[in-house]
Scaffold this motif. Structure first.
Motif, PDB file in Angstrom:
ATOM      1  N   GLY A  19      41.695 -20.280  94.485  1.00 22.11           N
ATOM      2  CA  GLY A  19      40.372 -19.658  94.542  1.00 22.11           C
ATOM      3  C   GLY A  19      39.519 -20.216  95.664  1.00 22.11           C
ATOM      4  O   GLY A  19      38.768 -19.478  96.319  1.00 22.11           O
ATOM      5  N   ARG A  20      39.631 -21.516  95.901  1.00 21.23           N
ATOM      6  CA  ARG A  20      38.852 -22.141  96.971  1.00 21.23           C
ATOM      7  C   ARG A  20      39.265 -21.575  98.336  1.00 21.23           C
ATOM      8  O   ARG A  20      38.428 -21.310  99.191  1.00 21.23           O
ATOM      9  CB  ARG A  20      39.055 -23.665  96.935  1.00 21.23           C
TER      10      ARG A  20
ATOM     11  N   ILE B  80      43.613 -15.934  88.107  1.00 17.02           N
ATOM     12  CA  ILE B  80      42.484 -15.001  87.961  1.00 17.02           C
ATOM     13  C   ILE B  80      41.236 -15.744  87.475  1.00 17.02           C
ATOM     14  O   ILE B  80      40.112 -15.443  87.892  1.00 17.02           O
ATOM     15  CB  ILE B  80      42.838 -13.798  87.048  1.00 17.02           C
ATOM     16  N   CYS B  81      41.429 -16.763  86.637  1.00 20.12           N
ATOM     17  CA  CYS B  81      40.282 -17.566  86.195  1.00 20.12           C
ATOM     18  C   CYS B  81      39.719 -18.382  87.355  1.00 20.12           C
ATOM     19  O   CYS B  81      38.504 -18.556  87.478  1.00 20.12           O
ATOM     20  CB  CYS B  81      40.683 -18.476  85.037  1.00 20.12           C
ATOM     21  N   ASN B  82      40.606 -18.883  88.210  1.00 23.09           N
ATOM     22  CA  ASN B  82      40.192 -19.628  89.389  1.00 23.09           C
ATOM     23  C   ASN B  82      39.390 -18.741  90.350  1.00 23.09           C
ATOM     24  O   ASN B  82      38.356 -19.158  90.889  1.00 23.09           O
ATOM     25  CB  ASN B  82      41.435 -20.197  90.074  1.00 23.09           C
ATOM     26  N   ILE B  83      39.866 -17.508  90.538  1.00 28.15           N
ATOM     27  CA  ILE B  83      39.148 -16.547  91.391  1.00 28.15           C
ATOM     28  C   ILE B  83      37.778 -16.236  90.781  1.00 28.15           C
ATOM     29  O   ILE B  83      36.757 -16.205  91.473  1.00 28.15           O
ATOM     30  CB  ILE B  83      39.970 -15.250  91.563  1.00 28.15           C
ATOM     31  N   PHE B  84      37.737 -16.007  89.471  1.00 27.64           N
ATOM     32  CA  PHE B  84      36.466 -15.748  88.787  1.00 27.64           C
ATOM     33  C   PHE B  84      35.506 -16.923  88.973  1.00 27.64           C
ATOM     34  O   PHE B  84      34.298 -16.728  89.156  1.00 27.64           O
ATOM     35  CB  PHE B  84      36.728 -15.504  87.290  1.00 27.64           C
TER      36      PHE B  84
ATOM     37  N   GLN C  43      41.531 -23.017  80.730  1.00 25.40           N
ATOM     38  CA  GLN C  43      40.688 -21.991  81.354  1.00 25.40           C
ATOM     39  C   GLN C  43      39.334 -21.874  80.654  1.00 25.40           C
ATOM     40  O   GLN C  43      38.315 -21.604  81.303  1.00 25.40           O
ATOM     41  CB  GLN C  43      41.405 -20.630  81.382  1.00 25.40           C
ATOM     42  N   LEU C  44      39.311 -22.083  79.348  1.00 25.02           N
ATOM     43  CA  LEU C  44      38.015 -22.075  78.646  1.00 25.02           C
ATOM     44  C   LEU C  44      37.163 -23.260  79.071  1.00 25.02           C
ATOM     45  O   LEU C  44      35.933 -23.147  79.184  1.00 25.02           O
ATOM     46  CB  LEU C  44      38.228 -22.065  77.130  1.00 25.02           C
ATOM     47  N   HIS C  45      37.787 -24.394  79.316  1.00 21.00           N
ATOM     48  CA  HIS C  45      37.030 -25.530  79.859  1.00 21.00           C
ATOM     49  C   HIS C  45      36.431 -25.165  81.215  1.00 21.00           C
ATOM     50  O   HIS C  45      35.313 -25.543  81.526  1.00 21.00           O
ATOM     51  CB  HIS C  45      37.943 -26.753  80.005  1.00 21.00           C
ATOM     52  N   ARG C  46      37.194 -24.424  81.986  1.00 24.84           N
ATOM     53  CA  ARG C  46      36.766 -24.117  83.357  1.00 24.84           C
ATOM     54  C   ARG C  46      35.721 -23.005  83.417  1.00 24.84           C
ATOM     55  O   ARG C  46      34.703 -23.133  84.117  1.00 24.84           O
ATOM     56  CB  ARG C  46      37.979 -23.729  84.195  1.00 24.84           C
TER      57      ARG C  46
END
Length: 222
Positions: free
Chosen positions: A56-57, A108-112, A154-157
């Motif tokens: 994502g970065r 997808i969570c990283n992109i979000f 992912q919930l932590h993130r």
């Protein structure tokens, strides 16, 4: 010479030709096929779970570079199109490769987490991210530690961001998680511990209390 950026360090996992493509995309995005770049990043993210956690970065950096250079969003459009394609085929991906599925959810969570529009998370990704997390909270997924681990990480993130965007869906997701925690059979002791931790994490306002940190981290290390 300056220190290499974090994006350049991550590029080292690619072959020489692809490394050059990505380095050019970061520095001179108008000089390369940005749809191809998006496909390369997505493909690699589905195969490499370490890369999927940080991609994502890199995507954000390319989007910023393209915006400054041309004021366009070819890369972002290509990236979102690929994410949608993979999302639509997510059950087939999970059936074919559990690791690929976990990598996709992570990506997808990283992109979000990284992509913003007017300093806000992208609305277009809210429901797809939720749908992926709901899939991870189904009983057959909760029986697999890789999927439970992915769900909790992912919930932590992004859990707090997601709840702000749609609190009702987060409530529904945690009903599934609580029901899963209470399953009479099938859950490993580690999966139960992870689910209990994320339930308490959300209850504490998406923060880990000192007592919870001491309890859960000592249990995991044991």
């Amino acid at each position: 010479m300056g220190e290499p950026s974090r994006e350049e360090y991550k590029i080292q996992s690619f072959d020489a030709e692809t490394q050059q493509l990505l380095k050019t995309a970061l520095k001179d995005p108008g000089a390369v096929d940005l749809e191809k770049v998006a496909n390369v990043i997505v493909d690699h993210s589905l195969q490499d779970c370490v890369f999927s956690k940080e991609a994502g970065r890199m995507c954000y950096a390319i989007i910023q570079a393209e915006s400054k250079q041309a004021g366009q969003s070819v890369f972002r459009r290509g990236l979102l199109n690929r994410l949608q394609q993979e999302f639509q085929a997510r059950e087939q991906l999970r059936a074919r490769s559990l690791q690929g599925w976990v990598c996709y959810v992570t990506f997808i969570c990283n992109i979000f987490d990284y992509l913003r529009v007017n300093n806000m998370p992208m609305m277009a990704l809210v429901n797809p991210v939720y749908d992926c997390l709901f899939r991870l909270a189904q009983p057959d997924s909760l029986n697999k530690e890789e999927e439970v681990d992915c769900l909790v990480l992912q919930l932590h993130r992004v859990g707090e961001q997601l709840e702000k965007m749609n609190g009702q869906r987060m409530d529904e997701l945690f009903v599934l998680i609580r029901d899963g925690f209470l399953l009479p059979t099938g859950l490993s002791s580690l999966a139960q511990l992870l689910l209990l931790e994320i339930i308490e994490f959300r209850a504490a306002g998406w923060k880990t209390t000192p007592a919870a940190r001491k309890y859960y981290y000592s249990e995991v290390s044991d």
